[in-house]
Design a protein around this motif. Structure first.
Motif, PDB file in Angstrom:
ATOM      1  N   GLN A  40       0.828  -1.208   0.000  1.00  0.00           N
ATOM      2  CA  GLN A  40       0.000   0.000   0.000  1.00  0.00           C
ATOM      3  C   GLN A  40       0.861   1.256   0.000  1.00  0.00           C
ATOM      4  OE1 GLN A  40      -3.276   0.285  -0.574  1.00  0.00           O
ATOM      5  NE2 GLN A  40      -3.045  -1.926  -0.954  1.00  0.00           N
ATOM      6  N   HIS A  41       2.002   1.202   0.678  1.00  0.00           N
ATOM      7  CA  HIS A  41       2.933   2.331   0.625  1.00  0.00           C
ATOM      8  C   HIS A  41       3.363   2.594  -0.823  1.00  0.00           C
ATOM      9  CE1 HIS A  41       4.025   1.602   5.046  1.00  0.00           C
ATOM     10  NE2 HIS A  41       3.602   2.844   4.993  1.00  0.00           N
ATOM     11  N   TYR A  69       1.803   1.782  -3.711  1.00  0.00           N
ATOM     12  CA  TYR A  69       0.714   2.318  -4.538  1.00  0.00           C
ATOM     13  C   TYR A  69       0.420   3.780  -4.187  1.00  0.00           C
ATOM     14  CZ  TYR A  69      -0.127  -2.641  -5.515  1.00  0.00           C
ATOM     15  OH  TYR A  69       0.005  -3.956  -5.881  1.00  0.00           O
ATOM     16  N   LYS A  70       0.363   4.052  -2.894  1.00  0.00           N
ATOM     17  CA  LYS A  70       0.045   5.415  -2.451  1.00  0.00           C
ATOM     18  C   LYS A  70       1.138   6.399  -2.879  1.00  0.00           C
ATOM     19  CE  LYS A  70      -0.689   8.173   1.744  1.00  0.00           C
ATOM     20  NZ  LYS A  70      -0.728   8.151   3.225  1.00  0.00           N
ATOM     21  N   THR A  71       2.403   6.008  -2.699  1.00  0.00           N
ATOM     22  CA  THR A  71       3.525   6.904  -3.002  1.00  0.00           C
ATOM     23  C   THR A  71       3.615   7.196  -4.493  1.00  0.00           C
ATOM     24  OG1 THR A  71       4.794   6.179  -1.075  1.00  0.00           O
ATOM     25  CG2 THR A  71       6.032   7.104  -2.915  1.00  0.00           C
ATOM     26  N   GLN A  86       1.223   7.029  -6.742  1.00  0.00           N
ATOM     27  CA  GLN A  86       0.109   7.875  -7.159  1.00  0.00           C
ATOM     28  C   GLN A  86       0.321   9.321  -6.703  1.00  0.00           C
ATOM     29  OE1 GLN A  86      -2.514   6.935  -9.230  1.00  0.00           O
ATOM     30  NE2 GLN A  86      -2.618   9.173  -9.289  1.00  0.00           N
ATOM     31  N   MET A  87       0.817   9.487  -5.488  1.00  0.00           N
ATOM     32  CA  MET A  87       1.082  10.829  -4.971  1.00  0.00           C
ATOM     33  C   MET A  87       2.140  11.530  -5.825  1.00  0.00           C
ATOM     34  SD  MET A  87       1.837  11.832  -0.978  1.00  0.00           S
ATOM     35  CE  MET A  87       3.126  10.594  -0.839  1.00  0.00           C
TER      36      MET A  87
END
Length: 379
Positions: A139-140, A142-144, A146-147
């Motif tokens: 999840q880190h 994917y989130k990073t 996308q950010m």
């Protein structure tokens, strides 16, 4: 000409079990003072070598550059901008950990010219990540990513690893599938090499590190090449794959055997025909600079034979290979005169091919690259 700059940040919040780079735990380290010392080293080097500088790439490595706070990163970028001429700069890369890239850090990076992110993912299997000593989750990642895209980063690369302790082919295929679903411009994938002074090395000496065999590791490499090719991600070096026009310009400097400067504790550089390594321990590195000395621990003047060796074993890492005419222009002797016997041997084995004026590894040769490179080392 010196075309590249490597800057070493030796701090980590967690030490990975396979890493043998110069690094220390972040806590209780003189991080702010180290950044200022980096500035002094850059200033000293540039003053002495200004006429040799044509800087096209800057690379922040470690350790973990993203272990720094946003404020510390901002100060580092101010010093880089102050001392490193950037008139010809094309690529400015930083390595990053997925669980350390905050929105604030990404904004600081974007505002200061970082245009390429190299993110250490290694695996999408969280049991394997734990085995490696990594602290991030899927999840880190994917989130990073996308950010980063939302902030405006487009040139994003991730590192992957195979041949890991307990890793199965199914796990490797799943990691590749998840990595390719991200639809990035660049991927690096490395087989595990167990280095001395690492957690894995200590486990191996005790018989407690169970690794895939050579055959399975070779099968993983073949799957890697096939999957990348099927998605239009072209292999351009033994361990690197990219969409057209998105090769790592900085790493290409290494493989093209071009001069570059290395700054920081334990950093390596190659300038004016000399390969050098900086002092590793942080306090000793800082003390040397504060005394007005270059913090060099060792130097080696590269001989003519060594330059030819490096031209071959570094250049053959690239899928495009080594240009014979360029070799002769550079060294005043033909490649066949120096390496005719080795070339004939590998051509007959189907591991090297000569196309027009270029010598390159075949697909078969990429599996035994290290063995081939050894044959281009002169007695």
């Amino acid at each position: 000409m010196i075309k590249g700059v490597y800057i070493h940040i030796p701090f980590c919040h967690q030490i990975c079990h396979y890493c043998d780079f110069n690094k220390v735990f972040f806590k209780n380290q003189p991080v702010d003072a180290y950044i200022e010392t980096l500035g002094l080293e850059m200033k000293m080097f540039v003053e002495r070598n200004r006429d040799q500088l044509h800087i096209e790439t800057i690379f922040l490595g470690g350790g973990t550059p993203t272990a720094l706070s946003a404020t510390q990163l901002q100060r580092l970028f101010v010093l880089i901008k102050q001392y490193i001429p950037q008139d010809f700069l094309q690529e400015f890369t930083t390595e990053a950990n997925p669980d350390e890239l905050t929105h604030d850090k990404l904004v600081v990076m974007k505002n200061n010219g970082i245009n390429r992110l190299s993110i250490g993912v290694q695996s999408f299997n969280e049991d394997i990540l734990s085995r490696l000593g990594r602290t991030h989750s899927n999840q880190h990642v994917y989130k990073t990513i996308q950010m980063a895209k939302d902030i405006g980063f487009t040139n994003i690369s991730i590192d992957l690893m195979y041949g890991l302790p307990g890793q199965t082919m199914e796990q490797w295929k799943d990691t590749l599938e998840k990595a390719l679903e991200l639809d990035l411009l660049h991927y690096s994938a490395y087989s595990l090499i167990v280095e001395p002074k690492t957690v894995f090395y200590n486990l191996m000496t005790k018989g407690k590190l169970i690794l895939p065999g050579e055959d399975l590791e070779a099968d993983m490499y073949e799957v890697l090449m096939n999957e990348m090719e099927s998605k239009g991600i072209n292999q351009y070096e033994i361990s690197n794959f990219a969409k057209p026009d998105f090769h790592s310009k900085h790493n290409n400097l290494y493989w093209d055997n071009v001069s570059y400067a290395g700054f920081g504790a334990g950093a390596h550089g190659y300038a004016n025909g000399i390969r050098y390594a900086n002092i590793g321990p942080i306090k000793k590195y800082m003390d040397a600079i504060e005394s007005g000395d270059f913090p060099v621990n060792s130097t080696h003047e590269v001989t003519a034979n060594e330059r030819m060796e490096e031209e071959m074993f570094l250049g053959l890492r690239k899928v495009s290979g080594v240009n014979k005419h360029h070799f002769e222009e550079k060294f005043g002797v033909s490649m066949e005169e120096v390496y005719g016997q080795a070339l004939s041997k590998h051509i007959s084995r189907g591991s090297i091919v000569i196309k027009s004026d270029t010598v390159a590894l075949t697909r078969k040769g990429r599996f035994i690259g290290n063995e081939i490179f050894q044959s281009f080392l002169m007695e």
